[in-house]
Design a protein around this motif. Structure first.
Motif, PDB file in Angstrom:
ATOM      1  N   ARG A  56      19.149  54.274  60.438  1.00  0.00           N
ATOM      2  CA  ARG A  56      19.238  55.723  60.634  1.00  0.00           C
ATOM      3  C   ARG A  56      18.660  56.395  59.386  1.00  0.00           C
ATOM      4  O   ARG A  56      19.316  56.446  58.340  1.00  0.00           O
ATOM      5  N   VAL A  57      17.448  56.877  59.499  1.00  0.00           N
ATOM      6  CA  VAL A  57      16.712  57.422  58.355  1.00  0.00           C
ATOM      7  C   VAL A  57      16.532  58.923  58.533  1.00  0.00           C
ATOM      8  O   VAL A  57      16.141  59.390  59.617  1.00  0.00           O
ATOM      9  N   ILE A  58      16.821  59.680  57.484  1.00  0.00           N
ATOM     10  CA  ILE A  58      16.575  61.117  57.487  1.00  0.00           C
ATOM     11  C   ILE A  58      15.604  61.443  56.358  1.00  0.00           C
ATOM     12  O   ILE A  58      15.783  61.007  55.217  1.00  0.00           O
ATOM     13  N   VAL A  59      14.568  62.194  56.690  1.00  0.00           N
ATOM     14  CA  VAL A  59      13.560  62.615  55.719  1.00  0.00           C
ATOM     15  C   VAL A  59      13.823  64.071  55.354  1.00  0.00           C
ATOM     16  O   VAL A  59      13.837  64.942  56.237  1.00  0.00           O
ATOM     17  N   ILE A  60      14.042  64.331  54.073  1.00  0.00           N
ATOM     18  CA  ILE A  60      14.174  65.708  53.581  1.00  0.00           C
ATOM     19  C   ILE A  60      12.770  66.175  53.226  1.00  0.00           C
ATOM     20  O   ILE A  60      12.213  65.790  52.195  1.00  0.00           O
ATOM     21  N   ASP A  61      12.193  67.000  54.093  1.00  0.00           N
ATOM     22  CA  ASP A  61      10.770  67.348  53.982  1.00  0.00           C
ATOM     23  C   ASP A  61      10.623  68.778  53.454  1.00  0.00           C
ATOM     24  O   ASP A  61      10.510  69.741  54.216  1.00  0.00           O
ATOM     25  N   THR A  62      10.616  68.915  52.138  1.00  0.00           N
ATOM     26  CA  THR A  62      10.620  70.248  51.521  1.00  0.00           C
ATOM     27  C   THR A  62       9.324  71.003  51.776  1.00  0.00           C
ATOM     28  O   THR A  62       9.322  72.174  52.160  1.00  0.00           O
ATOM     29  N   SER A  63       8.190  70.338  51.573  1.00  0.00           N
ATOM     30  CA  SER A  63       6.899  71.025  51.731  1.00  0.00           C
ATOM     31  C   SER A  63       6.155  70.578  52.985  1.00  0.00           C
ATOM     32  O   SER A  63       4.948  70.821  53.112  1.00  0.00           O
ATOM     33  N   ASN A  64       6.851  69.883  53.882  1.00  0.00           N
ATOM     34  CA  ASN A  64       6.260  69.415  55.149  1.00  0.00           C
ATOM     35  C   ASN A  64       5.085  68.468  54.953  1.00  0.00           C
ATOM     36  O   ASN A  64       4.214  68.364  55.810  1.00  0.00           O
ATOM     37  N   GLU A  65       5.081  67.755  53.818  1.00  0.00           N
ATOM     38  CA  GLU A  65       3.993  66.808  53.564  1.00  0.00           C
ATOM     39  C   GLU A  65       4.246  65.447  54.198  1.00  0.00           C
ATOM     40  O   GLU A  65       3.310  64.700  54.448  1.00  0.00           O
ATOM     41  N   ILE A  66       5.510  65.110  54.448  1.00  0.00           N
ATOM     42  CA  ILE A  66       5.813  63.781  54.978  1.00  0.00           C
ATOM     43  C   ILE A  66       5.663  63.755  56.494  1.00  0.00           C
ATOM     44  O   ILE A  66       4.973  62.899  57.050  1.00  0.00           O
TER      45      ILE A  66
END
Length: 395
Positions: A56-66
């Motif tokens: 269960r992986v969550i990506v914190i994408d601050t600048s929407n680069e990921i």
């Protein structure tokens, strides 16, 4: 007026050289200057951990680069869930929300740059959620002197030692020490695209740096074998094969303990100082102690603990002794290992054969060693004018 256009791409397979580390359970910090591929590695880590390993992986994408800026995340992050950050200073709040509301096993964060975010990372790690994150910097030493981010690797505090402890260490009374356990267990410096310096134990590395000891990261390169590093590791593992324990436990008599600790670190021999003679598997003393401490040495002999006498009671003398101890049991050779390693790296990198001259016996030793790496060699010519050719192809 200028325009910056950044295009994120999902490059599959970029983290193969680091797969054993990224798929482990250790908290991982990627450190590097802009443009070396930190975000690309995060994107690939999210995909593999969520899709191939079912985490269960969550990506914190601050600048929407990921995961991209669309309503639907880019398929490059696999089955990972994306949490977008409405504005930059809200990143730490989104990080805490992810832990409290979404039950993640792994949280992936790009660009930790503020003290609040570093504090949120520690909070997440203490709750048992694995972290994979990036930060700007060129080396672990940068983080040590960065007051904003140094908490990621344990922080630094000033400690006043007692007179006895300062004398034992051979240092001033006021020293710098690590304040707390590091948030991240492993740190990887991305020195350039595809070149990684890996510090497997951040706590041990920070302690060594603060005490002025050299540190030796493992170097890996994308697309190349890590055979050099693996061979070094294997040699170090067999260097103390005559010891009952894989770790040297040294009881010092008349020898400055800081000399022994510094020598062990610089020569990369696993060992530590013990204060109880029953715990030791080696006693090191100087000539004066050999005469004055006869009762202690007789007791050690009864315990069948080996006793070694150092000729020169100085840092240089202790280093020479530790080096000799490390090399004990190794076959004697006139071949310079580092020279051979440089030759092999050059042949692999340039992709062309290399020819070297020298003593026939020495050339034969080099050929035997190079062939253990898997390359092809050929001895040509007649004695005493022989040459060794190393080919870039594998056996």
């Amino acid at each position: 007026i200028g325009l910056t256009c950044r295009v994120g791409r999902a490059v599959y397979g970029t983290f193969e050289v680091l797969k054993d580390i990224i798929t482990s359970e250790r908290n991982l910090l990627l450190l590097g200057k802009p443009g070396v591929g930190k975000t690309t590695l995060l994107r690939e880590a999210a995909r593999v951990l969520s899709t191939e390993l079912g985490k269960r992986v969550i990506v914190i994408d601050t600048s929407n680069e990921i995961g991209g800026d669309g309503d639907v995340p880019h398929p490059g992050i696999g089955n990972a869930r994306r949490m977008q950050v409405p504005f930059g200073t809200a990143q730490e709040e989104v990080m805490i929300e992810a832990v409290e509301n979404h039950f993640p096993e792994v949280i992936i964060i790009d660009e930790i740059g503020r003290a609040e975010e570093a504090k949120a990372c520690r909070t997440i790690a203490e709750r048992g959620v694995r972290l994979i994150a990036t930060a700007h910097g060129t080396s672990i030493e940068n983080l040590l002197v960065n007051p904003t981010l140094q908490d990621l690797i344990g922080g630094i505090t000033s400690v006043t030692l007692s007179d006895e402890e300062a004398a034992r260490r051979g240092t001033q009374k006021t020293v710098l020490e690590r304040k707390s356990p590091p948030t991240f267990d492993t740190l990887i410096e991305i020195r350039e695209r595809g070149v990684f310096a890996i510090y497997h134990d951040v706590a041990e590395t920070v302690d060594a740096l603060l005490r002025g000891f050299p540190v030796f990261p493992e170097i890996r390169k994308s697309g190349e074998s890590t055979m050099f590093e693996q061979l070094k590791i294997n040699q170090e593992k067999t260097s103390i094969e005559n010891q009952k324990d894989s770790e040297l436990k040294i009881f010092a008599l008349g020898i400055n303990a800081s000399y022994i600790e510094r020598a062990l670190h610089s020569i990369r021999l696993k060992g530590r100082i013990v204060k109880n003679i029953e715990q030791a598997n080696l006693i090191i003393c100087d000539k004066k102690s050999l005469e004055k401490k006869k009762e202690i040495l007789e007791y050690a002999s009864n315990l069948q603990i080996p006793i070694k006498v150092i000729e020169r009671n100085s840092l240089g003398g202790v280093k020479d002794f530790i080096k000799e101890l490390k090399n004990k049991g190794k076959p004697k050779t006139s071949v310079d290992f580092e020279e051979v390693e440089n030759i092999i790296e050059e042949v692999i990198e340039k992709g062309v054969p290399k020819e070297i001259e020298g003593n026939p016996d020495e050339l034969q030793e080099k050929a035997d060693l190079i062939e253990k790496y898997g390359l092809v060699t050929e001895l040509v010519g007649l004695k005493p004018h022989m040459r060794l050719i190393i080919y870039p192809r594998r056996k």
